[in-house]
Write a protein that holds these residues in place. Sequence first.
Motif, PDB file in Angstrom:
ATOM      1  N   MET A   1      60.261  40.224  41.435  1.00  0.00           N
ATOM      2  CA  MET A   1      58.977  39.791  40.879  1.00  0.00           C
ATOM      3  C   MET A   1      57.822  40.377  41.685  1.00  0.00           C
ATOM      4  SD  MET A   1      58.037  38.230  38.330  1.00  0.00           S
ATOM      5  CE  MET A   1      56.798  36.977  38.052  1.00  0.00           C
ATOM      6  N   LYS A   2      56.878  40.928  40.994  1.00  0.00           N
ATOM      7  CA  LYS A   2      55.720  41.490  41.691  1.00  0.00           C
ATOM      8  C   LYS A   2      54.589  40.466  41.696  1.00  0.00           C
ATOM      9  CE  LYS A   2      57.661  45.720  41.163  1.00  0.00           C
ATOM     10  NZ  LYS A   2      58.971  45.375  41.737  1.00  0.00           N
ATOM     11  N   SER A   3      53.977  40.308  42.840  1.00  0.00           N
ATOM     12  CA  SER A   3      52.848  39.385  42.930  1.00  0.00           C
ATOM     13  C   SER A   3      51.525  40.130  42.826  1.00  0.00           C
ATOM     14  CB  SER A   3      52.923  38.618  44.245  1.00  0.00           C
ATOM     15  OG  SER A   3      51.842  37.757  44.348  1.00  0.00           O
ATOM     16  N   ILE A   4      51.425  41.225  43.544  1.00  0.00           N
ATOM     17  CA  ILE A   4      50.193  42.014  43.531  1.00  0.00           C
ATOM     18  C   ILE A   4      50.530  43.450  43.145  1.00  0.00           C
ATOM     19  CG2 ILE A   4      48.262  42.890  44.916  1.00  0.00           C
ATOM     20  CD1 ILE A   4      48.655  40.479  46.772  1.00  0.00           C
TER      21      ILE A   4
ATOM     22  N   VAL B   1      49.563  50.170  45.470  1.00  0.00           N
ATOM     23  CA  VAL B   1      50.493  49.433  46.316  1.00  0.00           C
ATOM     24  C   VAL B   1      51.030  48.246  45.511  1.00  0.00           C
ATOM     25  CG1 VAL B   1      48.767  47.921  47.382  1.00  0.00           C
ATOM     26  CG2 VAL B   1      50.820  48.497  48.640  1.00  0.00           C
ATOM     27  N   VAL B   2      52.245  47.837  45.810  1.00  0.00           N
ATOM     28  CA  VAL B   2      52.843  46.691  45.130  1.00  0.00           C
ATOM     29  C   VAL B   2      53.311  45.701  46.183  1.00  0.00           C
ATOM     30  CG1 VAL B   2      54.772  45.916  43.717  1.00  0.00           C
ATOM     31  CG2 VAL B   2      53.563  48.016  43.117  1.00  0.00           C
ATOM     32  N   VAL B   3      52.995  44.433  45.973  1.00  0.00           N
ATOM     33  CA  VAL B   3      53.436  43.399  46.907  1.00  0.00           C
ATOM     34  C   VAL B   3      54.354  42.441  46.155  1.00  0.00           C
ATOM     35  CG1 VAL B   3      52.709  41.515  48.417  1.00  0.00           C
ATOM     36  CG2 VAL B   3      51.314  43.578  48.251  1.00  0.00           C
TER      37      VAL B   3
ATOM     38  N   LEU C   1      47.009  40.492  39.820  1.00  0.00           N
ATOM     39  CA  LEU C   1      47.461  39.463  40.734  1.00  0.00           C
ATOM     40  C   LEU C   1      48.219  38.437  39.893  1.00  0.00           C
ATOM     41  CD1 LEU C   1      45.138  38.798  43.594  1.00  0.00           C
ATOM     42  CD2 LEU C   1      46.509  36.885  42.853  1.00  0.00           C
ATOM     43  N   GLU C   2      49.471  38.251  40.185  1.00  0.00           N
ATOM     44  CA  GLU C   2      50.314  37.340  39.391  1.00  0.00           C
ATOM     45  C   GLU C   2      50.179  37.663  37.905  1.00  0.00           C
ATOM     46  OE1 GLU C   2      52.364  34.596  40.554  1.00  0.00           O
ATOM     47  OE2 GLU C   2      52.124  35.657  42.445  1.00  0.00           O
ATOM     48  N   GLY C   3      50.155  38.947  37.577  1.00  0.00           N
ATOM     49  CA  GLY C   3      50.073  39.357  36.184  1.00  0.00           C
ATOM     50  C   GLY C   3      48.693  39.273  35.574  1.00  0.00           C
ATOM     51  N   LEU C   4      47.695  38.834  36.333  1.00  0.00           N
ATOM     52  CA  LEU C   4      46.337  38.708  35.800  1.00  0.00           C
ATOM     53  C   LEU C   4      45.492  39.874  36.284  1.00  0.00           C
ATOM     54  CD1 LEU C   4      45.959  34.937  36.665  1.00  0.00           C
ATOM     55  CD2 LEU C   4      46.155  35.845  34.348  1.00  0.00           C
ATOM     56  N   ASN C   5      44.648  40.368  35.390  1.00  0.00           N
ATOM     57  CA  ASN C   5      43.787  41.480  35.748  1.00  0.00           C
ATOM     58  C   ASN C   5      42.621  40.993  36.608  1.00  0.00           C
ATOM     59  OD1 ASN C   5      41.465  43.335  35.461  1.00  0.00           O
ATOM     60  ND2 ASN C   5      42.923  44.496  34.245  1.00  0.00           N
ATOM     61  N   CYS C   6      42.435  41.629  37.757  1.00  0.00           N
ATOM     62  CA  CYS C   6      41.436  41.153  38.711  1.00  0.00           C
ATOM     63  C   CYS C   6      40.006  41.286  38.197  1.00  0.00           C
ATOM     64  CB  CYS C   6      41.563  41.899  40.040  1.00  0.00           C
ATOM     65  SG  CYS C   6      43.051  41.441  40.924  1.00  0.00           S
ATOM     66  N   ALA C   7      39.770  42.191  37.282  1.00  0.00           N
ATOM     67  CA  ALA C   7      38.414  42.328  36.766  1.00  0.00           C
ATOM     68  C   ALA C   7      38.194  41.389  35.580  1.00  0.00           C
ATOM     69  CB  ALA C   7      38.166  43.771  36.350  1.00  0.00           C
ATOM     70  N   ARG C   8      39.148  41.361  34.655  1.00  0.00           N
ATOM     71  CA  ARG C   8      38.981  40.603  33.416  1.00  0.00           C
ATOM     72  C   ARG C   8      39.237  39.118  33.592  1.00  0.00           C
ATOM     73  NH1 ARG C   8      41.954  44.260  30.714  1.00  0.00           N
ATOM     74  NH2 ARG C   8      43.669  42.787  30.829  1.00  0.00           N
ATOM     75  N   ASP C   9      40.353  38.800  34.238  1.00  0.00           N
ATOM     76  CA  ASP C   9      40.799  37.392  34.286  1.00  0.00           C
ATOM     77  C   ASP C   9      40.350  36.700  35.565  1.00  0.00           C
ATOM     78  OD1 ASP C   9      42.192  38.036  31.939  1.00  0.00           O
ATOM     79  OD2 ASP C   9      43.857  38.801  33.130  1.00  0.00           O
ATOM     80  N   TYR C  10      39.117  37.028  36.012  1.00  0.00           N
ATOM     81  CA  TYR C  10      38.722  36.527  37.328  1.00  0.00           C
ATOM     82  C   TYR C  10      38.711  35.002  37.395  1.00  0.00           C
ATOM     83  CZ  TYR C  10      33.958  35.726  35.570  1.00  0.00           C
ATOM     84  OH  TYR C  10      32.875  35.278  34.876  1.00  0.00           O
TER      85      TYR C  10
ATOM     86  N   LYS D   1      40.748  32.861  35.932  1.00  0.00           N
ATOM     87  CA  LYS D   1      42.103  32.342  36.141  1.00  0.00           C
ATOM     88  C   LYS D   1      42.578  32.642  37.553  1.00  0.00           C
ATOM     89  CE  LYS D   1      43.553  32.663  31.358  1.00  0.00           C
ATOM     90  NZ  LYS D   1      44.123  33.610  30.400  1.00  0.00           N
ATOM     91  N   ILE D   2      42.247  33.829  38.024  1.00  0.00           N
ATOM     92  CA  ILE D   2      42.691  34.213  39.368  1.00  0.00           C
ATOM     93  C   ILE D   2      42.081  33.286  40.412  1.00  0.00           C
ATOM     94  CG2 ILE D   2      42.470  36.006  41.131  1.00  0.00           C
ATOM     95  CD1 ILE D   2      43.021  38.049  39.035  1.00  0.00           C
ATOM     96  N   ARG D   3      40.819  32.932  40.192  1.00  0.00           N
ATOM     97  CA  ARG D   3      40.141  32.097  41.182  1.00  0.00           C
ATOM     98  C   ARG D   3      40.802  30.729  41.338  1.00  0.00           C
ATOM     99  NH1 ARG D   3      33.738  33.851  40.377  1.00  0.00           N
ATOM    100  NH2 ARG D   3      34.116  36.009  40.980  1.00  0.00           N
ATOM    101  N   LYS D   4      41.591  30.351  40.353  1.00  0.00           N
ATOM    102  CA  LYS D   4      42.274  29.057  40.454  1.00  0.00           C
ATOM    103  C   LYS D   4      43.550  29.149  41.276  1.00  0.00           C
ATOM    104  CE  LYS D   4      40.495  26.687  36.436  1.00  0.00           C
ATOM    105  NZ  LYS D   4      40.177  27.354  35.165  1.00  0.00           N
ATOM    106  N   ILE D   5      44.119  30.346  41.381  1.00  0.00           N
ATOM    107  CA  ILE D   5      45.440  30.425  42.008  1.00  0.00           C
ATOM    108  C   ILE D   5      45.460  31.142  43.349  1.00  0.00           C
ATOM    109  CG2 ILE D   5      46.712  30.286  39.813  1.00  0.00           C
ATOM    110  CD1 ILE D   5      47.098  33.388  40.193  1.00  0.00           C
ATOM    111  N   ILE D   6      44.287  31.616  43.801  1.00  0.00           N
ATOM    112  CA  ILE D   6      44.330  32.281  45.098  1.00  0.00           C
ATOM    113  C   ILE D   6      43.640  31.448  46.172  1.00  0.00           C
ATOM    114  CG2 ILE D   6      44.436  34.616  44.182  1.00  0.00           C
ATOM    115  CD1 ILE D   6      41.446  34.853  44.988  1.00  0.00           C
ATOM    116  N   GLY D   7      44.092  31.668  47.393  1.00  0.00           N
ATOM    117  CA  GLY D   7      43.394  31.131  48.548  1.00  0.00           C
ATOM    118  C   GLY D   7      42.839  32.323  49.291  1.00  0.00           C
ATOM    119  N   TYR D   8      41.537  32.285  49.572  1.00  0.00           N
ATOM    120  CA  TYR D   8      40.916  33.449  50.194  1.00  0.00           C
ATOM    121  C   TYR D   8      40.224  33.027  51.477  1.00  0.00           C
ATOM    122  CZ  TYR D   8      37.397  37.149  50.831  1.00  0.00           C
ATOM    123  OH  TYR D   8      36.587  38.128  51.340  1.00  0.00           O
TER     124      TYR D   8
END
Lengths: 305, 365
Positions: free
Chosen positions: A1-4, A24-26, A62-71, A73-80
């Motif tokens: 499974m790819k995360s990033i 790069v793939v994480v 990130l987790e299958g979400l596009n960092c530009a478009r799905d920002y 949704k991404i903001r709900k699942i990341i810790g920065y």
Amino acid sequence: MKSIIVKNVSKKYKQAQALDNISVVVEKGEIFGLIGPDGAGKTSLMRILSTLILPTSGEAYLEGLNCARDYKKIRKIIGYMPGKFSLYHDLSVEENLNFFASVFGTTVRENYDLVKLIYAQIEPFKKRRAGKLSGGMKQKLALSCALIHYPKVLILDEPTTGVDAVSRKEFWQILKTLKERGITILVSTPYMDEAELCDRVGLIQGGKMMSVNLPSEIIKEFHHELFALTSENNYRLMKHLKERTNPHDVQIFGQNIHLINRKAKLSIEVLKQDLINNGFPNISISKIQPGIEDCFIELMRGTSD
Amino acid sequence: MKAFIQFLKKEFYHIFRDPRSLMILFAMPLVQLLLFGTVIKTEINDAEIAIWDKSRDISTQKLTNKILSSGYFKLAKIIQSEPEIDTEFRKGKIKLIIVFDYNFDKRLTNEGKASVQIIADASDPNNATILVNYVESIINDFLRVKNDMNIGLQPQMRMFYNEEMKSVYMFVPGLMAIILMLISAMMTSISLTKESELGSMEILLVSPLRPAQIILGKVLPYALLAFLDAIVIIRMGKNIFGVPIIGSRLLLFLETLFFIITALSLGIFISTITNSQLVAMMISAVALILPTILLSGFIFPIDNMPWILQFLSNIVPAKWFLIAIKNIMLKGLGLVVIWKETLVLLIMTVVLLVASIRRFKIRLE
């Protein structure tokens, strides 16, 4: 499974090319280290993944979400955790944690289990204002705040910069336990010794990803012999060696001077005799295994030549 | 919603833990009001004067009594000679000297005219003019009573809505405009840029909070505190300085609330222009506070300004706010009259808010 997944991402600021066609793939649940000097582009890449800036070209997921478009949704699942300490100095440790918990729609109690390990260490100071904490404790608090909503991906921008050696060690220990919970961790650091604590590392320099590999594999890519030399006057020794061989092959590492024996031109015995003749009677030379730092410097040379 | 309440709580912590914010929010309005209300005055009370009465007869005595009982003047010195005039003025306490010529009563009764000289210390020209005018009108009044007749036209002046020309009537609304501008625009722009400067905006952006929630959460506490200050100023103005509120209180409060929102949107707009607290403060001070003091009609009447400044005064929100609340407080007028000013404020607010929302960044760049 790819995360990033980062695909051909470039980022250009007005004057500088911060990222140059990086891919790069994480993997999920991996600790991935971004290693590189200041200005290499680590922060830019992390900010793109945290949806804080947009890439000039290329795509990041990130987790299958596009960092530009799905920002959103991404903001709900990341810790920065940004590079500089950015919690509220005038709020206490406890208030900071409660605030960030509620901002992410959760409570401290709900995810206490996850932050317990870290928070337990700063809990004795929970009434203290965040601005009055030491560097290491600040970072632990910031990590607690970034973790409080149980993110799937944790992005840490130089979390150990300016932190003492003991706290750094503790910090990495914590990251290891978080990894066991299945959290993907992307961490950047300017300290090469921390590279060996990551599952995989990406060496980044001048906006280019020079190598992505297991720390042990990166060391294997180093094909030359390496000597560690030490004498009572390392400064003079260094000068002497630079005159005698290719100056780029000589680096100072703490108490030792590392000399790359390119194409095995030299033998220890000959070198030793030569140095004794040149006024270094107490010279000691030994062949060593390269560390990640040697590899990094070698890689850096490869791009600059 | 819970996140939003926590956000407000956090914002109040910031305010109540920062001594400087507290000073600006609570101490400054009171100090300014007391300063403007008591120290800086354009009306005269108990100005110290000296009298040189060369005649010493019944008329000069009566006139002296009349002048001194007006309440504007206090007799500080009786002088006897020419050189004393100069020495008294040089001491600086005496602002005005009245000299009655010889045979004042006799000449006044026989010839119908007598000489009185009014000498004022014009190192403060405004004050000197006002003092001289006061004395003149008292003397005229005296002559009219004495002669018991109307000499041609006698203008009867009345200062409507502020009969006693009390300057505090002007200062209370003006001060409200300044304080509200300071708190609502300057403090919010600083507090918003502080988040960016400290880097915490980065984390707020990378959170599920919506931009509108972030802005509203930052702005609402200041709006509440600004409104509280406005109420305190109005009440103090009424109870301590006797500034009347003839019109509808509800309308007054609504109009004030409206101005607060305009000022807040100015503050938000400034914070979208810059990321530095210092720059935000400078912009607020130069572009907002100064025009509010100078171009709003608070201290200098707009009608006396050069056309370019008159034109510029139209974009100063405080100008419209001052017109509106003076109409409510002093004249007791309703929305029927001040709808135009209210509309101007409304348009300004909408334009600023739309511009701010369009400029607010959901990312760092």
